[in-house]
Design an enzyme around this catalytic site. Structure first.
Site, PDB file in Angstrom:
ATOM      1  N   CYS A  82       0.726  -1.228  -0.067  1.00 35.33           N
ATOM      2  CA  CYS A  82       0.078  -0.033  -0.204  1.00 35.33           C
ATOM      3  C   CYS A  82       0.934   1.362   0.017  1.00 35.33           C
ATOM      4  O   CYS A  82       0.340   2.097  -0.598  1.00 35.33           O
ATOM      5  CB  CYS A  82      -0.944  -0.068   1.282  1.00 35.33           C
ATOM      6  SG  CYS A  82      -2.042  -1.494   1.356  1.00 35.33           S
ATOM      7  N   ASN A 118      -9.855  -0.431  -2.780  1.00 37.70           N
ATOM      8  CA  ASN A 118      -8.471  -0.292  -2.448  1.00 37.70           C
ATOM      9  C   ASN A 118      -7.640  -0.945  -3.533  1.00 37.70           C
ATOM     10  O   ASN A 118      -7.784  -1.973  -3.832  1.00 37.70           O
ATOM     11  CB  ASN A 118      -8.413  -1.206  -1.140  1.00 37.70           C
ATOM     12  CG  ASN A 118      -6.719  -0.939  -0.696  1.00 37.70           C
ATOM     13  OD1 ASN A 118      -6.085  -0.800  -1.141  1.00 37.70           O
ATOM     14  ND2 ASN A 118      -6.778  -1.268   0.467  1.00 37.70           N
ATOM     15  N   HIS A 150      -3.773   6.989   1.135  1.00 38.45           N
ATOM     16  CA  HIS A 150      -3.862   5.730   0.547  1.00 38.45           C
ATOM     17  C   HIS A 150      -5.428   5.196   0.940  1.00 38.45           C
ATOM     18  O   HIS A 150      -5.946   5.255   1.934  1.00 38.45           O
ATOM     19  CB  HIS A 150      -2.913   4.730   1.230  1.00 38.45           C
ATOM     20  CG  HIS A 150      -3.473   3.219   0.734  1.00 38.45           C
ATOM     21  ND1 HIS A 150      -3.576   2.738  -0.430  1.00 38.45           N
ATOM     22  CD2 HIS A 150      -3.620   2.025   1.615  1.00 38.45           C
ATOM     23  CE1 HIS A 150      -4.071   1.369  -0.404  1.00 38.45           C
ATOM     24  NE2 HIS A 150      -4.036   1.240   1.011  1.00 38.45           N
TER      25      HIS A 150
HETATM   26  O1  UT7 Z   1      -4.956  -1.364   2.284  1.00 41.60           O
HETATM   27  C1  UT7 Z   1      -4.342  -2.364   3.052  1.00 41.60           C
HETATM   28  C2  UT7 Z   1      -4.508  -2.262   4.474  1.00 41.60           C
HETATM   29  N1  UT7 Z   1      -5.851  -2.770   4.735  1.00 41.60           N
HETATM   30  C3  UT7 Z   1      -6.569  -2.068   5.607  1.00 41.60           C
HETATM   31  O2  UT7 Z   1      -6.362  -1.070   6.092  1.00 41.60           O
HETATM   32  C4  UT7 Z   1      -7.803  -2.755   5.910  1.00 41.60           C
HETATM   33  C5  UT7 Z   1      -8.132  -2.513   7.433  1.00 41.60           C
HETATM   34  N2  UT7 Z   1      -9.470  -3.444   7.832  1.00 41.60           N
HETATM   35  C6  UT7 Z   1     -10.410  -3.207   7.462  1.00 41.60           C
HETATM   36  O3  UT7 Z   1     -10.631  -2.299   6.452  1.00 41.60           O
HETATM   37  C7  UT7 Z   1     -11.553  -3.960   8.155  1.00 41.60           C
HETATM   38  O4  UT7 Z   1     -11.204  -4.944   9.161  1.00 41.60           O
HETATM   39  C8  UT7 Z   1     -12.452  -5.020   7.310  1.00 41.60           C
HETATM   40  C9  UT7 Z   1     -13.259  -4.101   5.987  1.00 41.60           C
HETATM   41  C10 UT7 Z   1     -11.774  -6.067   6.490  1.00 41.60           C
HETATM   42  C11 UT7 Z   1     -13.447  -5.730   8.021  1.00 41.60           C
HETATM   43  O5  UT7 Z   1     -14.232  -5.144   8.661  1.00 41.60           O
HETATM   44  P1  UT7 Z   1     -14.459  -5.226  10.403  1.00 41.60           P
HETATM   45  O6  UT7 Z   1     -15.519  -4.561  10.771  1.00 41.60           O
HETATM   46  O7  UT7 Z   1     -13.165  -5.352  10.812  1.00 41.60           O
HETATM   47  O8  UT7 Z   1     -15.106  -6.887  10.257  1.00 41.60           O
HETATM   48  P2  UT7 Z   1     -14.510  -8.066  10.835  1.00 41.60           P
HETATM   49  O9  UT7 Z   1     -13.605  -8.640   9.824  1.00 41.60           O
HETATM   50  O10 UT7 Z   1     -14.206  -7.965  12.108  1.00 41.60           O
HETATM   51  O11 UT7 Z   1     -15.871  -8.941  10.753  1.00 41.60           O
HETATM   52  C12 UT7 Z   1     -17.020  -8.643  11.417  1.00 41.60           C
HETATM   53  C13 UT7 Z   1     -18.177  -9.727  10.900  1.00 41.60           C
HETATM   54  C14 UT7 Z   1     -17.845 -10.843  10.909  1.00 41.60           C
HETATM   55  O12 UT7 Z   1     -18.812 -11.981  11.253  1.00 41.60           O
HETATM   56  P3  UT7 Z   1     -19.316 -12.331  12.745  1.00 41.60           P
HETATM   57  O13 UT7 Z   1     -17.904 -13.008  13.128  1.00 41.60           O
HETATM   58  O14 UT7 Z   1     -19.335 -11.139  13.653  1.00 41.60           O
HETATM   59  O15 UT7 Z   1     -20.550 -13.216  12.630  1.00 41.60           O
HETATM   60  C15 UT7 Z   1     -17.105 -11.428   9.541  1.00 41.60           C
HETATM   61  O16 UT7 Z   1     -17.490 -12.885   9.318  1.00 41.60           O
HETATM   62  O17 UT7 Z   1     -18.637  -9.376   9.525  1.00 41.60           O
HETATM   63  C16 UT7 Z   1     -18.349 -10.651   8.841  1.00 41.60           C
HETATM   64  N3  UT7 Z   1     -17.760 -10.127   7.536  1.00 41.60           N
HETATM   65  C17 UT7 Z   1     -18.433 -10.152   6.587  1.00 41.60           C
HETATM   66  N4  UT7 Z   1     -19.875  -9.787   6.091  1.00 41.60           N
HETATM   67  C18 UT7 Z   1     -20.477  -9.536   5.070  1.00 41.60           C
HETATM   68  C19 UT7 Z   1     -16.605 -10.091   6.861  1.00 41.60           C
HETATM   69  N5  UT7 Z   1     -16.357  -9.854   5.592  1.00 41.60           N
HETATM   70  C20 UT7 Z   1     -17.643  -9.584   5.295  1.00 41.60           C
HETATM   71  C21 UT7 Z   1     -18.287  -9.374   4.140  1.00 41.60           C
HETATM   72  N6  UT7 Z   1     -19.765  -9.356   3.962  1.00 41.60           N
HETATM   73  N7  UT7 Z   1     -17.569  -9.145   3.117  1.00 41.60           N
END
Ligand code: UT7
Length: 355
Positions: free
Chosen positions: A114, A312, A282
């Site tokens: 990134c 992204n 970014h």
């Molecule tokens: O550019 C490189 C650097 N990358 C970043 O900066 C990314 C940083 N991280 C993020 O942007 C976020 O962590 C994400 C967008 C990737 C994920 O969002 P989050 O709010 O952290 O979600 P999570 O991974 O904690 O997941 C929450 C819930 C989970 O379900 P349960 O366990 O609560 O039932 C996941 O399984 O959301 C679920 N989940 C989804 N649901 C629907 C994960 N991905 C998805 C999805 N659609 N695409």
């Protein structure tokens, strides 16, 4: 002292628009979830047999070169930043060189994820400052869509990423005597990394790590070839061939490092947050940009985001956003522009420039 300036900027995004609803048809996700957690509405995906990382970089480069008023034979060094190269080797730098009809100059590939564009900009800046090169072509391009896991298992990663490219031509600043001209160009760049959590956002295969790498999450079996060079049926059945991300850990680190590295750049130049005309972060996640904005008390018009349209695009996200902001008249002569990135590695970086 010589200083590097962006003399021309260009971008290219594939024509294929993929909405959140398109993704919801192939995996268990929704437009609501993606917009709420990331801000993304749609992204572009490369068209097979038409777009590659190199071809997209070259398209962006052609625009940047035209805007800089330089021809292929004026370019004296190429830098190509990507984590999704066309080939394992050689790198996209030489492929772009061939496509642009440029011969026998140096071509350097950079893979800093990134923050790749800012790392590349910093390298170019040093070459220009020393007087070694006068027209550096820097491309940053990514084709993520060919390598994402579109099953439910990979949904936290695959909904975020998109394809596209940006490019700039860097030249030494020419002081023409007009007010402020001597202070224009790249003022400073600030590069950081911390490999202690390298696997937290990674794509481990293909690699040369046969049976030996760190991640506690999935230890390789010592009696089994496990590197990407030994592509077995078993390997292909594992998710290790896809990008892995512990999203929450990355998020928590990003919201600390973005403001930190921006403040570092300002401090190095005796400038204040209020002096900034535009921050181009970014485009990792809209919520990360908003938290950075909140922490630094930046106004809405001081931050440019376009993750809503492109997702992204890793190394390409900053030059795409910078190009779009410039095309929309949000980057004007003498504006103070701050670029900042954080991502896999971890690596993070900032650059401050007077446009
Ligand atoms: O550019 C490189 C650097 N990358 C970043 O900066 C990314 C940083 N991280 C993020 O942007 C976020 O962590 C994400 C967008 C990737 C994920 O969002 P989050 O709010 O952290 O979600 P999570 O991974 O904690 O997941 C929450 C819930 C989970 O379900 P349960 O366990 O609560 O039932 C996941 O399984 O959301 C679920 N989940 C989804 N649901 C629907 C994960 N991905 C998805 C999805 N659609 N695409």
């Amino acid at each position: 002292m010589l200083r590097a300036r962006i003399a021309g900027i260009g971008m290219y995004v594939p024509k294929n628009v993929v909405t959140n609803n398109d993704l919801a048809r192939v995996m268990d996700t929704s437009d609501e979830w993606i917009q709420e957690r990331t801000g993304i509405k749609e992204r572009r995906y490369a068209t097979p047999f038409e777009d590659t990382t190199t071809t997209m970089g070259v398209e962006a480069a052609r625009v940047a070169m035209e805007r800089a008023g330089v021809a292929a034979n004026d370019i004296d060094f190429i830098i190509f930043s990507t984590i999704s190269p066309d080939y394992y080797f050689p790198g996209c730098g030489v492929l772009a060189q061939r496509a642009l009809g440029i011969t026998e100059i140096g071509a350097l590939d950079i893979r800093n994820q990134c923050s790749g564009f800012i790392y590349a900009l910093s390298v170019a800046d040093q070459f220009i400052k020393t007087g070694m090169y006068k027209n550096i072509l820097l491309m940053a391009s990514e084709t993520h869509s060919y390598g994402l896991d579109f099953s439910n298992r990979g949904r936290n990663v695959s909904v975020i990423f998109g394809d596209g490219a940006g490019a700039v031509v860097l030249q030494p600043i020419i002081s023409d005597g007009s007010p402020g001209s001597a202070s224009r160009g790249i003022l400073s760049t600030h590069l950081h990394s911390d490999g202690s959590q390298a696997e937290i956002l990674s794509m481990i295969n293909p690699g040369f790590h046969v049976g030996k790498f760190v991640p506690e999450k999935k230890p390789a079996k010592p009696d089994q070839p496990y590197g990407g060079l030994f592509i077995t049926k078993e390997l292909l059945e594992k998710e290790d061939i896809y990008p892995f991300m512990d999203g929450q850990s990355v998020f928590k680190k990003a919201i600390v490092k973005f403001p930190e590295v921006i403040l570092e750049a300002l401090k190095a130049n005796n400038l204040q947050v209020s002096d900034i005309n535009l921050v181009i972060p970014h485009q990792a996640n809209l919520r990360i940009s908003q938290m950075m904005q909140h922490q630094l008390k930046l106004r809405n018009d001081q931050v440019y985001n376009n993750i809503q349209k492109y997702g992204n695009t890793t190394a390409a996200s900053i030059p795409i956003a910078l190009c779009e902001a410039w095309e929309n008249g949000k980057v004007k002569d003498n504006d103070l522009i701050c670029l900042a990135a954080f991502g896999s590695g971890f690596t993070w970086a900032s650059a401050l420039m007077r446009w």
